[in-house]
Design a protein around this motif. Structure first.
Motif, PDB file in Angstrom:
ATOM      1  N   UNK A 273     -79.678 -26.661  49.876  1.00 21.32           N
ATOM      2  CA  UNK A 273     -79.766 -26.882  48.428  1.00 21.32           C
ATOM      3  C   UNK A 273     -78.362 -26.884  47.841  1.00 21.32           C
ATOM      4  N   UNK A 274     -78.224 -27.498  46.701  1.00 25.64           N
ATOM      5  CA  UNK A 274     -76.902 -27.564  46.055  1.00 25.64           C
ATOM      6  C   UNK A 274     -77.078 -27.674  44.554  1.00 25.64           C
ATOM      7  N   UNK A 275     -75.992 -27.461  43.849  1.00 28.50           N
ATOM      8  CA  UNK A 275     -76.073 -27.546  42.385  1.00 28.50           C
ATOM      9  C   UNK A 275     -74.764 -27.142  41.751  1.00 28.50           C
ATOM     10  N   UNK A 276     -74.807 -26.967  40.422  1.00 29.06           N
ATOM     11  CA  UNK A 276     -73.614 -26.566  39.678  1.00 29.06           C
ATOM     12  C   UNK A 276     -73.997 -25.461  38.714  1.00 29.06           C
ATOM     13  N   UNK A 277     -73.048 -24.570  38.474  1.00 29.79           N
ATOM     14  CA  UNK A 277     -73.278 -23.479  37.520  1.00 29.79           C
ATOM     15  C   UNK A 277     -72.074 -23.425  36.592  1.00 29.79           C
ATOM     16  N   UNK A 278     -72.333 -23.621  35.319  1.00 24.54           N
ATOM     17  CA  UNK A 278     -71.235 -23.676  34.366  1.00 24.54           C
ATOM     18  C   UNK A 278     -70.775 -22.263  33.987  1.00 24.54           C
ATOM     19  N   UNK A 279     -69.450 -22.082  33.832  1.00 22.89           N
ATOM     20  CA  UNK A 279     -68.965 -20.785  33.333  1.00 22.89           C
ATOM     21  C   UNK A 279     -68.049 -20.939  32.123  1.00 22.89           C
ATOM     22  N   UNK A 280     -67.479 -22.123  31.886  1.00 28.50           N
ATOM     23  CA  UNK A 280     -66.639 -22.330  30.690  1.00 28.50           C
ATOM     24  C   UNK A 280     -66.841 -23.767  30.247  1.00 28.50           C
ATOM     25  N   UNK A 281     -67.813 -23.966  29.371  1.00 30.86           N
ATOM     26  CA  UNK A 281     -68.122 -25.322  28.921  1.00 30.86           C
ATOM     27  C   UNK A 281     -66.924 -25.912  28.181  1.00 30.86           C
ATOM     28  N   UNK A 282     -66.571 -27.199  28.248  1.00 26.22           N
ATOM     29  CA  UNK A 282     -67.375 -28.214  28.930  1.00 26.22           C
ATOM     30  C   UNK A 282     -66.942 -28.495  30.371  1.00 26.22           C
ATOM     31  N   UNK A 283     -65.813 -27.891  30.854  1.00 25.69           N
ATOM     32  CA  UNK A 283     -65.350 -28.335  32.180  1.00 25.69           C
ATOM     33  C   UNK A 283     -65.476 -27.290  33.291  1.00 25.69           C
ATOM     34  N   UNK A 284     -65.502 -26.015  32.963  1.00 21.78           N
ATOM     35  CA  UNK A 284     -65.497 -25.001  34.012  1.00 21.78           C
ATOM     36  C   UNK A 284     -66.849 -24.861  34.684  1.00 21.78           C
ATOM     37  N   UNK A 285     -66.905 -25.200  35.975  1.00 18.00           N
ATOM     38  CA  UNK A 285     -68.176 -25.011  36.681  1.00 18.00           C
ATOM     39  C   UNK A 285     -67.965 -24.793  38.168  1.00 18.00           C
ATOM     40  N   UNK A 286     -68.919 -24.091  38.759  1.00 16.59           N
ATOM     41  CA  UNK A 286     -68.917 -23.860  40.202  1.00 16.59           C
ATOM     42  C   UNK A 286     -69.799 -24.918  40.837  1.00 16.59           C
ATOM     43  N   UNK A 287     -69.317 -25.514  41.909  1.00 12.57           N
ATOM     44  CA  UNK A 287     -70.142 -26.448  42.681  1.00 12.57           C
ATOM     45  C   UNK A 287     -70.540 -25.731  43.947  1.00 12.57           C
ATOM     46  N   UNK A 288     -71.827 -25.675  44.213  1.00 14.87           N
ATOM     47  CA  UNK A 288     -72.235 -24.936  45.408  1.00 14.87           C
ATOM     48  C   UNK A 288     -73.146 -25.760  46.309  1.00 14.87           C
ATOM     49  N   UNK A 289     -73.082 -25.396  47.598  1.00 18.94           N
ATOM     50  CA  UNK A 289     -73.946 -26.012  48.616  1.00 18.94           C
ATOM     51  C   UNK A 289     -74.380 -24.861  49.518  1.00 18.94           C
ATOM     52  N   UNK A 290     -75.689 -24.668  49.644  1.00 15.05           N
ATOM     53  CA  UNK A 290     -76.171 -23.516  50.417  1.00 15.05           C
ATOM     54  C   UNK A 290     -77.176 -23.924  51.474  1.00 15.05           C
ATOM     55  N   UNK A 291     -77.152 -23.196  52.585  1.00 15.90           N
ATOM     56  CA  UNK A 291     -78.161 -23.392  53.621  1.00 15.90           C
ATOM     57  C   UNK A 291     -78.809 -22.054  53.919  1.00 15.90           C
ATOM     58  N   UNK A 292     -80.138 -22.052  54.027  1.00 14.87           N
ATOM     59  CA  UNK A 292     -80.852 -20.799  54.305  1.00 14.87           C
ATOM     60  C   UNK A 292     -81.807 -21.048  55.475  1.00 14.87           C
ATOM     61  N   UNK A 293     -81.729 -20.154  56.464  1.00 12.44           N
ATOM     62  CA  UNK A 293     -82.598 -20.294  57.637  1.00 12.44           C
ATOM     63  C   UNK A 293     -83.946 -19.635  57.349  1.00 12.44           C
ATOM     64  N   UNK A 294     -84.992 -20.348  57.615  1.00 15.30           N
ATOM     65  CA  UNK A 294     -86.352 -19.853  57.402  1.00 15.30           C
ATOM     66  C   UNK A 294     -86.512 -19.135  56.060  1.00 15.30           C
ATOM     67  N   UNK A 295     -86.258 -19.825  54.939  1.00 14.04           N
ATOM     68  CA  UNK A 295     -86.386 -19.146  53.640  1.00 14.04           C
ATOM     69  C   UNK A 295     -87.826 -18.699  53.401  1.00 14.04           C
TER      70      UNK A 295
END
Ligand code: SAM
Length: 297
Positions: A273-295
């Motif tokens: 799964x992946x997504x973005x999480x904003x922390x300082x609008x409008x430009x500050x954001x974390x981009x994440x990509x995660x993998x989970x085994x047998x969620x």
């Protein structure tokens, strides 16, 4: 969705170079930790990139969060991890749940910075020997006291904070293969991206370091002030490397293509799964990509 700027480029970052002085490399690592922890506008209670990363972990791992121990690969001077720990364990304590533990590792260990972190929280330990993220040691070394068999055995979550973009495709494939073979989850977190907002975010680093260096917390010393205001190497390298990092950052699609090169039997049971999480609008954001085994369902 932001428009992706061009193909991923194999450019160089100054602090990756063997000729870059060790002293300044340490200072750059501290500047990175500062960028993870400052909040904008500069309010101590506002969200920082680190507290937003904690929010991503809480949201994506849900009730399974306490079952993991978090291994920070490529930890540098600690980056966001001390703040992530404070947020997650603060929240778990409120919910009456057991705290989670964190382990700091790097190919070039930084015991000086890690001892400081360990003094602040018993949830931290570190591996003093070099740990190669593409050929990690077994659970018994990484987990330490958390490596108990039976009901309370912890699962391994491998964290890559501001680090995955450093690796070329071969290095990145080694990291992903090693993770799916030897762990239970992986998280890739970047605070830059190959998008317009990612570039604007990097542009903000120069003024942020110039104006906010005097509030640099535990890292502030003569060297920091000298290399910020008299010979401004630190803001220059941070901004230059920031742009190079943005151009090297992979999109989720590009990470999925790397994963496709791993034998299917090794990837069985993993969910991505992946997504973005904003922390300082409008430009500050974390981009994440995660993998989970047998969620959990
Ligand atoms: C940009 S720093 C990120 C530091 C920290 N995670 C942060 O967010 O501030 C990248 C780190 O990767 C480490 N590194 C480079 N190659 C590595 C490898 N093969 N295995 C583990 N760490 C590595 C470097 O020593 C450096 O500390």
């Amino acid at each position: 969705m932001d428009y992706v700027i061009g193909p991923r480029l194999h450019l160089f970052e100054i602090d990756d170079q063997p000729w870059f002085p060790r002293y300044l490399r340490g200072k750059i690592q501290e500047c990175l930790t500062f960028c993870w922890s400052f909040s904008f506008p500069y309010l101590r209670s506002g969200p920082s990139a680190s507290s937003s990363l904690a929010r991503v972990l809480r949201k994506e791992l849900g009730s399974s969060l306490p079952s993991y121990t978090f291994i920070d690969f490529c930890a540098g001077a600690g980056g966001p991890t001390p703040i992530v720990e404070r947020h997650l364990n603060g929240q778990l304590a409120k919910e009456g749940l057991e705290p989670v533990n964190f382990v700091l590792t790097d190919l070039y260990p930084n015991p000086e910075a890690w001892n400081r972190i360990q003094e602040q929280s018993p949830a931290f330990r570190y591996v003093a020997q070099p740990v190669d993220a593409g050929k990690a040691p077994g659970k018994e070394i990484l987990l330490g006291d958390d490596n108990v068999t039976g009901k309370k055995e912890k699962k391994v979550f491998r964290m890559f904070n501001l680090a995955f973009h450093h690796f070329d495709d071969d290095g990145a494939k080694r990291i992903l293969r090693d993770a799916v073979q030897g762990s239970d989850a992986i998280g890739i977190f970047e605070i830059q991206s190959r998008t317009l907002s990612g570039f604007l975010q990097v542009a903000a680093i120069g003024p942020i370091l110039t104006f906010l260096t005097p509030s640099h917390g535990p890292f502030l010393n003569f060297g920091h002030l000298f290399f910020t205001y008299i010979i401004p190497i630190l803001p220059f390298v941070m901004v230059f490397d920031g742009y190079m990092s943005a151009l090297r950052t992979r999109t989720p699609q590009e990470i999925l293509e790397l994963l496709d090169t791993i034998p299917e039997r090794d990837r069985a049971g993993w969910e991505w799964k992946w997504g973005r999480q904003s922390f300082a609008k409008p430009v500050g954001e974390i981009n994440y990509f995660m993998g989970i085994k047998n969620p959990p369902e």
